[in-house]
Enzyme design. Structure first.
Site, mmCIF file in Angstrom:
data_model
loop_
_atom_site.group_PDB
_atom_site.id
_atom_site.type_symbol
_atom_site.label_atom_id
_atom_site.label_comp_id
_atom_site.label_asym_id
_atom_site.label_seq_id
_atom_site.Cartn_x
_atom_site.Cartn_y
_atom_site.Cartn_z
ATOM 1 C CB CYS A 102 0.116 1.450 28.341
ATOM 2 S SG CYS A 102 0.345 3.066 27.572
ATOM 3 C CD GLU A 132 -0.604 -3.571 22.519
ATOM 4 O OE1 GLU A 132 0.577 -3.271 22.769
ATOM 5 O OE2 GLU A 132 -1.288 -2.973 21.671
ATOM 6 C CB THR A 171 0.357 0.256 21.163
ATOM 7 O OG1 THR A 171 1.005 -0.716 21.985
ATOM 8 C CG2 THR A 171 -1.072 0.437 21.596
ATOM 9 C CB SER A 229 10.914 -5.825 24.099
ATOM 10 O OG SER A 229 10.686 -4.548 23.571
ATOM 11 C CG ASN A 231 8.987 -1.159 22.464
ATOM 12 O OD1 ASN A 231 10.175 -1.099 22.747
ATOM 13 N ND2 ASN A 231 8.029 -1.246 23.378
HETATM 14 S S1 SF4 Z 1 5.135 1.617 24.092
HETATM 15 FE FE1 SF4 Z 1 3.342 2.934 23.818
HETATM 16 S S2 SF4 Z 1 1.583 1.627 24.279
HETATM 17 FE FE2 SF4 Z 1 3.414 0.592 25.068
HETATM 18 S S3 SF4 Z 1 3.557 1.251 27.189
HETATM 19 FE FE3 SF4 Z 1 4.759 2.707 25.981
HETATM 20 S S4 SF4 Z 1 3.354 4.401 25.513
HETATM 21 FE FE4 SF4 Z 1 2.126 2.656 26.163
#
Ligand code: SF4
Length: 315
Positions: A102, A132, A171, A229, A231
């Site tokens: 990304c 990451e 991120t 994951s 996020n």
């Molecule tokens: S979560 Fe943020 S850093 Fe990760 S791929 Fe999506 S836009 Fe890019």
């Protein structure tokens, strides 16, 4: 016929795929079209089992290391990024590669390299073992970067050991938890250089804010996302910390306990940046069959970000 139980379903927005994930998946699909299967991808292209299975069915082979790829085959690097060593290894093996990292992760890589070139020691806030973090730490020599995961890591730093210091972050962290760690780090190192713009990306921030906006209205929140994951896990944590008592990470819609859901009157449903909207639709189809659902949408930001594809796939 039984009268259906009534539910209010909060659907926050933004949710689901971010621009980095869309780009990474596009890179794999366009590579399949251009070069034909099999296409090798180092590590899961994004952390979502549905996406990974779908691509495997189309002819993608996911591998852990470049050594697992037969000679003469192309490889794609995942959205999470790779260390300089991995790119060097691919070049040594004369392997063609496409980098699906990304652009917002690449921005953090550039920051790390710039600080290193300017003689700074770098503190990276992130989670050990996440690809990451491995990729970012692997941009510069090991002894010039320190990973900080929590308050203890910061408290145990020897202030006198460092001269000039700079800070970068993964991120996909929790915005609030990271702000606390940064505050603590700045107390210890008042002159620390911070990123010019936050490293936590727009998609992570927006999805967390969207979940926060519904959390105290919901008896339960279901987050669609992969178990590995970052996020997705952060969204579940944010939902909990923002006042929702029952929070579930759904990596497979078949694993949802619909019986248990009967006791929740108001429900929240979201998807992490690596989870496709098709899974939200699948969830909605089932919940609508089982209950009488009133959907309440809640948009806290509009996103219109897209990232360019690599040149060889634009042609
Ligand atoms: S979560 Fe943020 S850093 Fe990760 S791929 Fe999506 S836009 Fe890019």
């Amino acid at each position: 016929m039984n009268k259906k139980i009534e539910k209010i379903l909060y659907l926050p927005n933004p949710r689901g795929f971010c621009a980095g994930v869309e780009r990474a998946i596009n890179i794999v699909e366009l590579s399949l079209e251009k070069y034909g299967p099999p296409i090798y991808v180092r590590h899961e292209i994004v952390h979502n089992p549905w996406v990974v299975n779908d691509l495997e069915e189309k002819g993608v082979i996911f591998v852990d290391e470049l050594d697992d790829i037969p000679d003469g085959q192309r490889v794609i690097f995942s959205a999470h990024g790779v260390s300089s060593e991995v790119k060097k290894e691919a070049s040594t093996k004369k392997m063609d590669f496409t980098d699906a990292t990304c652009p917002l992760v690449l921005k953090v890589h550039f920051e790390a390299k710039r600080h290193f070139d300017n003689g700074f020691h770098i503190f990276l806030i992130g989670h050990k073992g996440h690809p990451e973090v491995d990729g970012t730490m692997g941009q510069i020599p090991k002894n010039s970067i320190t990973l900080l995961e929590n308050e203890n890591d910061i408290n145990s730093l020897d202030k006198d050991k460092y001269d000039k210091v700079a800070l970068i972050t993964q991120t996909t962290l929790s915005v609030d938890d990271t702000a606390k760690l940064i505050k603590l780090l700045k107390k210890k190192f008042p002159d620390i250089i911070e990123p010019p713009r936050e490293d936590i990306c727009y998609a992570t921030t927006n999805r967390q804010m969207a979940v926060k906006s519904i959390a105290n209205k919901c008896d339960a929140i279901y987050v669609i996302g992969g178990e590995n994951s970052s996020n997705s896990i952060r969204l579940v944590e944010v939902a909990k910390k923002s006042g929702c008592r029952n929070n579930f990470l759904v990596s497979d819609i078949n694993s949802v306990d619909w019986k248990e859901m009967e006791k929740f009157r108001s429900i929240g449903l979201t998807a992490s940046a690596s989870a496709p909207e098709i899974l939200i639709n699948e969830f909605l189809k089932i919940i609508n069959k089982k209950f009488k659902v009133e959907i309440r949408k809640n948009t806290i930001a509009n996103e219109n970000i897209t990232f360019k594809l690599p040149k060889e796939l634009r042609e």
